[in-house]
Design a protein around this motif. Sequence first.
Motif, PDB file in Angstrom:
ATOM      1  N   LEU A   1      -9.603   6.228  -2.192  1.00  0.00           N
ATOM      2  CA  LEU A   1      -8.320   6.830  -2.565  1.00  0.00           C
ATOM      3  C   LEU A   1      -7.167   6.026  -1.980  1.00  0.00           C
ATOM      4  N   GLN A   2      -7.289   5.636  -0.707  1.00  0.00           N
ATOM      5  CA  GLN A   2      -6.235   4.864  -0.063  1.00  0.00           C
ATOM      6  C   GLN A   2      -6.120   3.458  -0.641  1.00  0.00           C
ATOM      7  N   LEU A   3      -7.224   2.941  -1.170  1.00  0.00           N
ATOM      8  CA  LEU A   3      -7.207   1.618  -1.794  1.00  0.00           C
ATOM      9  C   LEU A   3      -6.818   1.673  -3.272  1.00  0.00           C
ATOM     10  N   MET A   4      -6.389   2.870  -3.714  1.00  0.00           N
ATOM     11  CA  MET A   4      -5.916   3.068  -5.091  1.00  0.00           C
ATOM     12  C   MET A   4      -7.027   2.911  -6.127  1.00  0.00           C
TER      13      MET A   4
ATOM     14  N   LEU B   1      -8.166   3.023  11.891  1.00  0.00           N
ATOM     15  CA  LEU B   1      -7.222   1.904  11.937  1.00  0.00           C
ATOM     16  C   LEU B   1      -6.448   1.763  10.628  1.00  0.00           C
ATOM     17  N   GLY B   2      -6.975   2.362   9.561  1.00  0.00           N
ATOM     18  CA  GLY B   2      -6.386   2.153   8.242  1.00  0.00           C
ATOM     19  C   GLY B   2      -6.960   0.939   7.541  1.00  0.00           C
ATOM     20  N   ASP B   3      -8.042   0.373   8.096  1.00  0.00           N
ATOM     21  CA  ASP B   3      -8.706  -0.779   7.476  1.00  0.00           C
ATOM     22  C   ASP B   3      -9.808  -0.236   6.560  1.00  0.00           C
ATOM     23  N   PHE B   4      -9.402   0.252   5.398  1.00  0.00           N
ATOM     24  CA  PHE B   4     -10.298   1.023   4.548  1.00  0.00           C
ATOM     25  C   PHE B   4     -11.375   0.175   3.879  1.00  0.00           C
ATOM     26  N   SER B   5     -11.117  -1.101   3.668  1.00  0.00           N
ATOM     27  CA  SER B   5     -12.136  -1.959   3.051  1.00  0.00           C
ATOM     28  C   SER B   5     -13.342  -2.095   3.964  1.00  0.00           C
ATOM     29  N   ARG B   6     -13.100  -2.320   5.254  1.00  0.00           N
ATOM     30  CA  ARG B   6     -14.213  -2.416   6.203  1.00  0.00           C
ATOM     31  C   ARG B   6     -14.883  -1.059   6.421  1.00  0.00           C
ATOM     32  N   ALA B   7     -14.104   0.000   6.353  1.00  0.00           N
ATOM     33  CA  ALA B   7     -14.690   1.343   6.480  1.00  0.00           C
ATOM     34  C   ALA B   7     -15.693   1.596   5.359  1.00  0.00           C
ATOM     35  N   ILE B   8     -15.325   1.213   4.139  1.00  0.00           N
ATOM     36  CA  ILE B   8     -16.233   1.398   2.999  1.00  0.00           C
ATOM     37  C   ILE B   8     -17.529   0.619   3.193  1.00  0.00           C
ATOM     38  N   LEU B   9     -17.433  -0.615   3.637  1.00  0.00           N
ATOM     39  CA  LEU B   9     -18.642  -1.431   3.858  1.00  0.00           C
ATOM     40  C   LEU B   9     -19.574  -0.759   4.848  1.00  0.00           C
ATOM     41  N   SER B  10     -19.024  -0.187   5.914  1.00  0.00           N
ATOM     42  CA  SER B  10     -19.851   0.477   6.924  1.00  0.00           C
ATOM     43  C   SER B  10     -20.496   1.749   6.374  1.00  0.00           C
TER      44      SER B  10
ATOM     45  N   GLU C   1     -10.701  -2.130 -11.765  1.00  0.00           N
ATOM     46  CA  GLU C   1      -9.842  -0.983 -11.460  1.00  0.00           C
ATOM     47  C   GLU C   1      -8.905  -1.303 -10.299  1.00  0.00           C
ATOM     48  N   TYR C   2      -9.445  -1.925  -9.251  1.00  0.00           N
ATOM     49  CA  TYR C   2      -8.624  -2.239  -8.084  1.00  0.00           C
ATOM     50  C   TYR C   2      -7.543  -3.249  -8.437  1.00  0.00           C
ATOM     51  N   LYS C   3      -7.935  -4.311  -9.153  1.00  0.00           N
ATOM     52  CA  LYS C   3      -6.952  -5.331  -9.533  1.00  0.00           C
ATOM     53  C   LYS C   3      -5.825  -4.733 -10.368  1.00  0.00           C
ATOM     54  N   GLN C   4      -6.221  -3.908 -11.326  1.00  0.00           N
ATOM     55  CA  GLN C   4      -5.234  -3.301 -12.225  1.00  0.00           C
ATOM     56  C   GLN C   4      -4.307  -2.358 -11.453  1.00  0.00           C
ATOM     57  N   ASN C   5      -4.890  -1.517 -10.603  1.00  0.00           N
ATOM     58  CA  ASN C   5      -4.091  -0.545  -9.870  1.00  0.00           C
ATOM     59  C   ASN C   5      -3.168  -1.212  -8.857  1.00  0.00           C
ATOM     60  N   LEU C   6      -3.676  -2.245  -8.195  1.00  0.00           N
ATOM     61  CA  LEU C   6      -2.858  -2.946  -7.217  1.00  0.00           C
ATOM     62  C   LEU C   6      -1.690  -3.656  -7.903  1.00  0.00           C
ATOM     63  N   ALA C   7      -1.971  -4.291  -9.039  1.00  0.00           N
ATOM     64  CA  ALA C   7      -0.912  -4.981  -9.778  1.00  0.00           C
ATOM     65  C   ALA C   7       0.156  -4.006 -10.258  1.00  0.00           C
ATOM     66  N   ALA C   8      -0.294  -2.834 -10.754  1.00  0.00           N
ATOM     67  CA  ALA C   8       0.662  -1.829 -11.224  1.00  0.00           C
ATOM     68  C   ALA C   8       1.493  -1.276 -10.070  1.00  0.00           C
ATOM     69  N   LYS C   9       0.828  -1.050  -8.942  1.00  0.00           N
ATOM     70  CA  LYS C   9       1.518  -0.520  -7.761  1.00  0.00           C
ATOM     71  C   LYS C   9       2.592  -1.478  -7.270  1.00  0.00           C
ATOM     72  N   GLU C  10       2.301  -2.770  -7.339  1.00  0.00           N
ATOM     73  CA  GLU C  10       3.204  -3.760  -6.768  1.00  0.00           C
ATOM     74  C   GLU C  10       4.065  -4.477  -7.809  1.00  0.00           C
ATOM     75  N   GLN C  11       4.112  -3.963  -9.041  1.00  0.00           N
ATOM     76  CA  GLN C  11       4.934  -4.606 -10.066  1.00  0.00           C
ATOM     77  C   GLN C  11       6.385  -4.718  -9.621  1.00  0.00           C
ATOM     78  N   SER C  12       6.911  -3.670  -8.991  1.00  0.00           N
ATOM     79  CA  SER C  12       8.297  -3.724  -8.533  1.00  0.00           C
ATOM     80  C   SER C  12       8.488  -4.795  -7.470  1.00  0.00           C
ATOM     81  N   LEU C  13       7.437  -5.061  -6.681  1.00  0.00           N
ATOM     82  CA  LEU C  13       7.521  -6.131  -5.675  1.00  0.00           C
ATOM     83  C   LEU C  13       7.753  -7.479  -6.348  1.00  0.00           C
ATOM     84  N   TYR C  14       6.966  -7.752  -7.417  1.00  0.00           N
ATOM     85  CA  TYR C  14       7.137  -9.012  -8.137  1.00  0.00           C
ATOM     86  C   TYR C  14       8.532  -9.125  -8.726  1.00  0.00           C
ATOM     87  N   GLU C  15       9.015  -8.042  -9.298  1.00  0.00           N
ATOM     88  CA  GLU C  15      10.333  -8.068  -9.914  1.00  0.00           C
ATOM     89  C   GLU C  15      11.415  -8.312  -8.867  1.00  0.00           C
TER      90      GLU C  15
END
Length: 399
Positions: free
Chosen positions: A62-65, A22-31, A332-346
Amino acid sequence: LDPVMIYRSEINYIRGMHFHELGDFSRAILSFEGIVENERKYHGLKPSYLYAVHSFIGHSYLQLMMYDKGYLNYEQSSLYLQSVSGQQRGYQHAMLELLKGQCKEYKAKQQDDRKLMLEALTIYKNALITLLKGKDEISYRGALTSAYGRIAAVYTELGKFDSASYALNASPKYHEKNHPSRSETYSDMGDLYAKQERSSQALLLYDKSIAISEYSYEGRHFRKCIPLFKKAALLLAIDRYEDALYTCQLGLMQLIPGFDNLTDSTTISSLKSNDVQCDIKLLLEGLSLKGKIHFLQHSRDRSAGELLNSLACYAKAIDIIRDAQKRYPEAEYKQNLAAKEQSLYEDALHPTFASFHETTSDTSRAGMLFRLFESNKSNMLKGATRDARVNRFMGVPSV
């Protein structure tokens, strides 16, 4: 009845595969990590099984950065692979190397680290050497396509377009005309032409990628949206706003349940940001692109509706980022997500600023601005209140 948790691990494996598809990688990891935890306690699973489990965990990270965690799980998978015998071992080892290379490539791209990018290229080339030894076997063909695709992606990033083109043109030899791998190959070719500002050729290749992904995946599927978003971004770059919006929304249809009416702008606001069952980064890419298109249409037509649609897209994207960071508090996740979406904020600042008027009393506009401040505390955003429109709205006297 299940003393070493074998059957329970099977249930977790099926659940993990379901969420992964499904692309729901957070739930996949938990399982999948539930299986790893059982193995630590009871030691009843075969190395070949654990090799697969850690491979899927690595791919999900990897998909969750979360590239470091992804790399570590691929390393663990490699250790289990050493205990597995069979003719496919060389192929499996090469595939793991490709995935470890992706962790390095994506991290290098994020950190603008040329040395790390070259390390990824070396890993890909070594994996390709292994895979070419079995090029006559059908099972190797998908991996060969991936290897050439990743090599081309690195060369494209390094600005070596001729080398990238050579790798991409070598790729189609190893799979059939309508094989799903061709969707990625054509998409990568489109990226190469887009970077060289050859828009017509890029759009044709994106269309080929879209057609093959539609043929390859039944129903809604997150992989279908990838070439759609790329095409939409290029259409936007050449000022074809209506076509860009339509194509972007086709991509969002693959990710958002119930998003069937392309003219219904309320679907975005009804999306539950704390229960996103798809690839988060792809959803953020789509929402950001949709918000940008609406704002540019507002800039052209001065339509208040387009401005509100733009703000709604960015507001939902920011809510999704905040909920995702709560769910995965790792630094790591917070930092990578913020960096990935910096252009979104701008990009979100532009419609937010445009929504401020001297006479308005709508505090939702100020709320959007402070939501941006709370979600992203960069110096650029801290200085955003220097904008004259914001100061007038807030009643800050001019000097």
